[in-house]
Design a protein around this motif. Structure first.
Motif, short mmCIF file in Angstrom:
data_model
loop_
_atom_site.label_atom_id
_atom_site.label_comp_id
_atom_site.label_asym_id
_atom_site.label_seq_id
_atom_site.Cartn_x
_atom_site.Cartn_y
_atom_site.Cartn_z
N GLU A 54 48.85 -67.93 30.30
CA GLU A 54 49.12 -67.76 28.87
C GLU A 54 47.87 -67.29 28.13
O GLU A 54 47.90 -66.31 27.36
N SER A 84 54.84 -67.91 28.36
CA SER A 84 55.93 -68.34 27.49
C SER A 84 57.00 -67.26 27.37
O SER A 84 58.20 -67.56 27.36
N GLU A 85 56.60 -66.02 27.29
CA GLU A 85 57.57 -64.92 27.21
C GLU A 85 58.38 -64.82 28.49
O GLU A 85 59.61 -64.62 28.45
N THR A 86 57.72 -64.97 29.63
CA THR A 86 58.42 -64.89 30.91
C THR A 86 59.39 -66.05 31.08
O THR A 86 60.52 -65.87 31.55
N LEU A 87 58.97 -67.26 30.69
CA LEU A 87 59.84 -68.42 30.78
C LEU A 87 61.05 -68.28 29.86
O LEU A 87 62.15 -68.72 30.19
N SER A 88 60.84 -67.67 28.71
CA SER A 88 61.94 -67.42 27.78
C SER A 88 62.96 -66.46 28.41
O SER A 88 64.18 -66.67 28.31
N GLU A 89 62.46 -65.40 29.05
CA GLU A 89 63.34 -64.47 29.75
C GLU A 89 64.07 -65.15 30.90
O GLU A 89 65.26 -64.91 31.13
N TRP A 111 64.93 -68.28 31.12
CA TRP A 111 65.98 -69.12 30.56
C TRP A 111 67.19 -68.27 30.15
O TRP A 111 68.33 -68.67 30.36
N TRP A 112 66.94 -67.10 29.59
CA TRP A 112 68.05 -66.24 29.18
C TRP A 112 68.86 -65.79 30.38
O TRP A 112 70.09 -65.82 30.35
N THR A 127 70.94 -68.69 31.83
CA THR A 127 72.10 -69.05 31.00
C THR A 127 73.10 -67.91 30.86
O THR A 127 74.21 -68.13 30.37
N PRO A 137 58.45 -58.71 32.33
CA PRO A 137 58.97 -60.08 32.36
C PRO A 137 60.18 -60.25 33.28
O PRO A 137 60.29 -61.25 34.00
N ASN A 138 61.10 -59.28 33.28
CA ASN A 138 62.27 -59.39 34.15
C ASN A 138 61.90 -59.27 35.62
O ASN A 138 62.55 -59.87 36.49
#
Length: 280
Positions: free
Chosen positions: A44, A60-65, A67-68, A71, A247-248
């Motif tokens: 980070e 944090s950006e990668t973890l957000s991706e 999670w998306w 889900t 990120p993906n």
């Protein structure tokens, strides 16, 4: 004063006095969590401070991706825009078919090579010739012969994962304790009965070990092969690279590693069960 008279306080970490908090498993878990947090913090801070390549996403950006995608795994907006769940299932399907075909060929042939020195000497040149060839070297040939990406993916898995199982099976069978064979012969067991009741059970730990290695290779290879096959996790990574969305790519890498860990853990449990059964 002699050496035996001196008393040094040495921390105690084993035996019955070991507290629950300081068990080996707990300490290993704390080490894992601590190292993971340190890695994520370094990632980070480094990404925000431009320590890495330009455009490197933050943790944090990668973890957000991640999670998306977790889900929303099964959306379908066309063959080139599938949820990561569909791509994962496509990859697992190819691996399962190719791995199964490789196993049903490798295990019987390995048993034959382990039992018969003639078969071992006759087939060993093929094994040594084909085993070192990179799986990706077979990809153009597979596409040319089969003209179908699905069959080509299965073929790549088959030709890549057959060798560890074949070699381990032949080794395990060839090194069965001679005393077992002598007892079976003394009791009048037929050749076929000796194979199924003595040789295969004795060689089973080696066979399962080979199957475990083959599964790891199969999962490793399919991701690389799929970058040219049009679907699956490998193609997902390649497509995101073409979109320059890192990120993906990192999300897919994490999922590939997680699935590989689960598959290896399953085979490790089977391997422990087989070894325990033999020892007991």
């Amino acid at each position: 004063m002699t050496v035996s008279d001196t008393k040094t306080a040495i921390p105690y970490y084993g035996g019955e006095k070991e507290s629950l908090f300081f068990t080996e498993g707990v300490r290993a878990f704390l080490l894992f969590v601590g190292s993971l947090i340190a890695f994520l913090l370094f990632w980070e801070i480094g990404a925000r401070a431009d320590w890495f390549a330009k455009g490197m996403p933050t943790a944090s950006e990668t973890l957000s991706e991640l999670w998306w995608w977790i889900t929303n795994p099964f959306f379908n907006n066309g063959p080139n825009d599938l949820g990561i769940g569909w791509n994962l299932l496509i990859s697992l399907r190819r691996v399962a078919i190719g791995y199964f075909l490789a196993s049903i060929v490798a295990v019987p042939l390995g048993i034959l090579m382990g039992i018969s020195s003639i078969a071992r000497k006759g087939f060993n040149p093929y094994v040594q010739l084909l085993k070192p060839i990179s799986p990706l070297a077979w990809l153009p040939l597979g596409l040319y012969i089969f003209r179908d990406s699905e069959i080509t993916g299965v073929f790549i898995i088959f030709i890549s994962s057959i060798w560890p199982t074949l070699i381990n099976t032949a080794f395990g069978v060839a090194n069965v304790d001679k005393d077992y064979l002598d007892v079976a012969q003394t009791l009048g067991a037929s050749r076929l009965r000796t194979i199924f009741k003595v040789i295969i059970p004795a060689a089973l730990p080696n066979i399962v070990s080979g199957l475990r290695i083959s599964m790891g290779i199969a999962w490793l290879v399919i991701v690389a092969a799929e970058m040219l096959l049009g679907t699956g996790l490998g193609y997902f990574i390649w497509n995101e690279w073409n979109n320059l969305y890192i990120p993906n790519i990192l999300v897919a890498i994490f999922i590939i590693g997680l699935v590989g860990l689960i598959l290896d853990s399953i085979f490790a449990a089977v391997e422990r069960f087989v070894v325990f059964g033999r020892n007991s």
